[in-house]
Design an enzyme around this catalytic site. Structure first.
Site, mmCIF file in Angstrom:
data_model
loop_
_atom_site.group_PDB
_atom_site.id
_atom_site.type_symbol
_atom_site.label_atom_id
_atom_site.label_comp_id
_atom_site.label_asym_id
_atom_site.label_seq_id
_atom_site.Cartn_x
_atom_site.Cartn_y
_atom_site.Cartn_z
ATOM 1 N N MET A 4 -85.891 -2.765 -52.948
ATOM 2 C CA MET A 4 -86.701 -1.781 -51.897
ATOM 3 C C MET A 4 -85.810 -1.392 -50.959
ATOM 4 O O MET A 4 -86.189 -0.369 -50.325
ATOM 5 C CB MET A 4 -87.939 -2.691 -51.596
ATOM 6 C CG MET A 4 -88.914 -3.157 -52.631
ATOM 7 S SD MET A 4 -89.778 -4.376 -52.008
ATOM 8 C CE MET A 4 -91.025 -3.515 -50.830
ATOM 9 N N ARG B 172 -102.041 5.598 -57.762
ATOM 10 C CA ARG B 172 -102.924 5.233 -58.319
ATOM 11 C C ARG B 172 -102.949 5.878 -59.729
ATOM 12 O O ARG B 172 -103.484 5.742 -60.795
ATOM 13 C CB ARG B 172 -104.309 5.490 -57.707
ATOM 14 C CG ARG B 172 -104.664 6.746 -57.226
ATOM 15 C CD ARG B 172 -105.595 6.680 -55.994
ATOM 16 N NE ARG B 172 -105.015 6.385 -54.654
ATOM 17 C CZ ARG B 172 -105.791 6.158 -53.750
ATOM 18 N NH1 ARG B 172 -107.118 6.371 -53.850
ATOM 19 N NH2 ARG B 172 -105.288 5.564 -52.509
ATOM 20 N N SER C 213 -99.113 17.085 -49.742
ATOM 21 C CA SER C 213 -99.870 16.484 -48.952
ATOM 22 C C SER C 213 -98.877 15.661 -48.184
ATOM 23 O O SER C 213 -98.785 14.437 -48.058
ATOM 24 C CB SER C 213 -101.020 15.716 -49.239
ATOM 25 O OG SER C 213 -102.033 16.293 -50.174
ATOM 26 N N LYS D 210 -96.369 -0.341 -59.477
ATOM 27 C CA LYS D 210 -95.959 0.994 -59.231
ATOM 28 C C LYS D 210 -94.505 1.267 -58.681
ATOM 29 O O LYS D 210 -94.013 0.609 -58.032
ATOM 30 C CB LYS D 210 -96.927 1.427 -57.671
ATOM 31 C CG LYS D 210 -96.730 2.516 -57.417
ATOM 32 C CD LYS D 210 -97.603 2.868 -55.790
ATOM 33 C CE LYS D 210 -96.906 3.966 -55.287
ATOM 34 N NZ LYS D 210 -97.765 3.998 -53.911
ATOM 35 N N ASP E 126 -91.369 2.545 -51.963
ATOM 36 C CA ASP E 126 -92.781 2.376 -52.433
ATOM 37 C C ASP E 126 -92.876 2.265 -53.832
ATOM 38 O O ASP E 126 -93.958 2.319 -54.509
ATOM 39 C CB ASP E 126 -93.073 4.084 -52.306
ATOM 40 C CG ASP E 126 -94.965 4.348 -52.347
ATOM 41 O OD1 ASP E 126 -95.449 3.184 -51.982
ATOM 42 O OD2 ASP E 126 -95.196 5.245 -52.813
ATOM 43 N N GLU F 60 -100.806 9.175 -54.913
ATOM 44 C CA GLU F 60 -100.038 9.322 -56.052
ATOM 45 C C GLU F 60 -99.914 8.142 -56.893
ATOM 46 O O GLU F 60 -99.880 7.971 -58.054
ATOM 47 C CB GLU F 60 -98.890 10.149 -56.008
ATOM 48 C CG GLU F 60 -97.626 9.224 -55.714
ATOM 49 C CD GLU F 60 -97.467 8.399 -54.483
ATOM 50 O OE1 GLU F 60 -97.057 7.198 -54.494
ATOM 51 O OE2 GLU F 60 -98.385 9.019 -53.493
ATOM 52 N N ASP G 119 -91.505 8.473 -51.820
ATOM 53 C CA ASP G 119 -92.866 9.130 -51.526
ATOM 54 C C ASP G 119 -92.745 9.824 -50.258
ATOM 55 O O ASP G 119 -92.891 9.465 -49.312
ATOM 56 C CB ASP G 119 -93.806 7.875 -51.721
ATOM 57 C CG ASP G 119 -95.380 8.449 -51.447
ATOM 58 O OD1 ASP G 119 -95.354 9.773 -51.718
ATOM 59 O OD2 ASP G 119 -96.204 7.917 -51.255
ATOM 60 N N ARG H 17 -88.800 4.882 -49.316
ATOM 61 C CA ARG H 17 -87.833 4.426 -50.457
ATOM 62 C C ARG H 17 -88.403 3.027 -51.022
ATOM 63 O O ARG H 17 -87.870 2.745 -52.112
ATOM 64 C CB ARG H 17 -86.330 4.254 -49.662
ATOM 65 C CG ARG H 17 -86.188 3.035 -48.785
ATOM 66 C CD ARG H 17 -84.809 2.998 -48.059
ATOM 67 N NE ARG H 17 -84.617 1.741 -47.394
ATOM 68 C CZ ARG H 17 -85.043 1.823 -46.031
ATOM 69 N NH1 ARG H 17 -85.695 2.694 -45.412
ATOM 70 N NH2 ARG H 17 -84.985 0.749 -45.190
ATOM 71 N N LYS I 160 -96.152 13.442 -45.837
ATOM 72 C CA LYS I 160 -96.397 12.449 -44.837
ATOM 73 C C LYS I 160 -95.925 13.010 -43.485
ATOM 74 O O LYS I 160 -94.883 13.831 -43.694
ATOM 75 C CB LYS I 160 -95.738 11.217 -45.407
ATOM 76 C CG LYS I 160 -96.426 10.676 -46.457
ATOM 77 C CD LYS I 160 -95.197 9.100 -46.888
ATOM 78 C CE LYS I 160 -95.991 8.635 -48.045
ATOM 79 N NZ LYS I 160 -97.355 7.927 -47.745
#
Length: 486
Positions: free
Chosen positions: A169, A333, A257, A247, A270, A331, A252, A268, A259
């Protein structure tokens, strides 16, 4: 170096109450440790430490750490085992003190629970400094004495698992791309003969008709990967597996849309869901847990480009349902929808997915606990009981029909990827969306957005990505494997 625990005094005389290892060391140095502690002022508070030098030739530096009350156990109000948490915290503080002195090896007092002590030491010393020229000195913690070596080793394995998730992560998104993530996990599992790793390419994903997952991936130049892990730990390889789904958005941006730029670098992480479930399987293999586990991780980036999803686009998931993409930053989901459909191929005992899914989860619970949405009280009980032991807590959230209506009332498709009241109950509408792709009777969705990183809330983790709740997933799997034996 040596780390020893001391309990807060029950009596008013303020005499230090040492652990059995502390007592033995005090006898070895003819009572000097007790004498020094009483000279040093008030008794040590929980999580505080004092360093003594020159007490014994084998241990030039001794860190004495406060463990709090001696008989601390399960705290009903806090939903965790306070004694274990106190040990993790105290040992981490002591080990860091020894590290600051640049001593390369530290022996750790088991403090009555060697597993918790090992977790505190190994988690407390971990730091991501791969890319720095100046690194902190490496300290190797080991058990002081030999009485509880099996429990100590188990604690080391649990903590190593969480540290693997933290490593993945924390690493920059240009170092952990979808393919690099998959290869890193494959390499960790290479030595286990009962594990098979499949790194599925884009052509396979297309053949599986995972249209929702592909719609997110197409905005990036990095090709998507679907990572599939089979751990066959059960004596009967045909036993129904536990299926973990994570996930895996390795970066992301929010897509079209977009951020806000402030704090976007944290995205990084996500892929925290994929990192925690894959690390939990690596840990299960290291512990040789007697059950079958399948891990599924859809891995890609969510980027804005001429090929990216546009707000209002409609995509088709693996089960045929159409999804209106009203917000390209919802995204995770979309990836999970297809992965959950695929998870139903395995006749699972239970399907558990983890995802840094919604900012709304962070607003609801902060970093205190992982939010759990589940259709199974049996599954909830196992997760909850596991989290009391690990101190990495879970909290049950609602899966009401109330939220389902907000995602199925959609102008252009079967479901919308955001609730029609936008921000209201965002974590709950996300869970309701996922439920549209689940038919299994034992399913749980863990929204880990709030526990993704650590500032100072968990004292035995340094600042940075937290790798939570890896140990809770491992403990949950261990309890499930005992269940099948009984």
């Amino acid at each position: 170096g040596l780390v020893l625990g001391v309990y807060s005094s029950e009596k008013d005389d303020g005499a230090a109450q040492l652990t059995s290892a502390g007592d033995a060391f005090d006898r070895l140095v003819s009572g000097k440790l007790r004498a020094l502690l009483s000279l040093c002022g008030p008794p040590l508070k929980k999580g505080k430490t004092r360093i003594f030098h020159g007490l014994h030739q084998d241990f030039p530096s001794v860190a004495v750490v406060g463990l709090g009350k001696k008989n601390a156990g399960i705290n009903e109000q806090e939903n965790w085992n306070e004694g274990k948490e106190n040990i993790r915290t105290a040992v981490a503080v002591g080990c860091r003190q020894i590290q600051d002195l640049e001593i390369p090896c530290v022996e750790v007092d088991p403090c009555g629970d060697a597993q918790a002590a090992a977790e505190g030491a190994v988690l407390g010393l971990h730091e991501y400094n791969e890319l720095k020229q100046k690194k902190k000195p490496v300290v190797t913690p080991q058990l002081h004495g030999s009485a509880e070596s099996e429990a100590w080793q188990k604690g080391v394995i649990y903590a190593d698992g969480q540290n693997l998730a933290r490593y993945l992560m924390e690493a920059p998104a240009n170092y952990i791309t979808p393919i690099k993530f998959a290869e890193h996990i494959e390499q960790k599992l290479r030595s286990f003969s009962n594990v098979k790793v499949h790194i599925r390419q884009e052509s396979w994903i297309t053949a599986q008709e995972m249209g929702a997952f592909l719609s997110v991936a197409k905005g990036s130049a990095e090709p998507p990967i679907f990572l599939e892990i089979h751990y066959l730990g059960s004596a009967n390889t045909d036993d129904s597996p536990l299926v973990f789904v994570g996930k895996g958005v390795t970066f992301d941006s929010g897509g079209i849309s977009l951020k806000p730029s402030s704090g976007m670098d944290a995205m990084r992480a996500d892929m925290g869901g994929a990192a925690t479930v894959c690390s939990a399987i690596v840990t299960a293999a290291a512990l040789n847990l007697p059950l079958n586990i399948i891990g599924l991780a859809p891995l890609c980036e969510n980027m804005p480009s001429g090929k990216a999803n546009k707000p209002g686009d409609v995509v088709r998931a693996k089960n045929g349902k159409t999804i209106q993409v009203d917000n390209t930053d919802a995204e995770g989901r979309l990836l999970l929808a297809d992965a959950l459909c695929y998870a139903h191929n395995f006749n699972a005992r239970a399907i558990v997915n983890a995802a840094t899914l919604t900012g709304a989860m962070d607003v609801a619970l902060g970093s205190a606990a992982t939010g759990v949405f589940t259709n199974s009280s049996w599954l909830w009980t196992h997760l909850y009981e596991a989290s009391i032991l690990t101190g990495d807590r879970v909290w049950r959230m609602p899966l009401f029909e109330h939220y389902t209506k907000q995602v199925t009332d959609c102008p252009l498709a079967d479901v919308s990827n955001i609730g029609k009241y936008s921000r209201a109950g965002g974590a709950c509408t996300a869970a309701a969306f996922l439920k549209e792709f689940v038919t299994a009777s034992h399913w749980a969705h863990l929204d880990i957005a709030g526990v993704m990183s650590n500032k100072d809330e968990v004292p035995y983790l340094r600042k940075g990505m937290a790798g939570r709740p890896t140990r809770t997933l491992v403990e949950f799997a261990a309890r499930l494997s005992q269940d099948s034996h009984n």
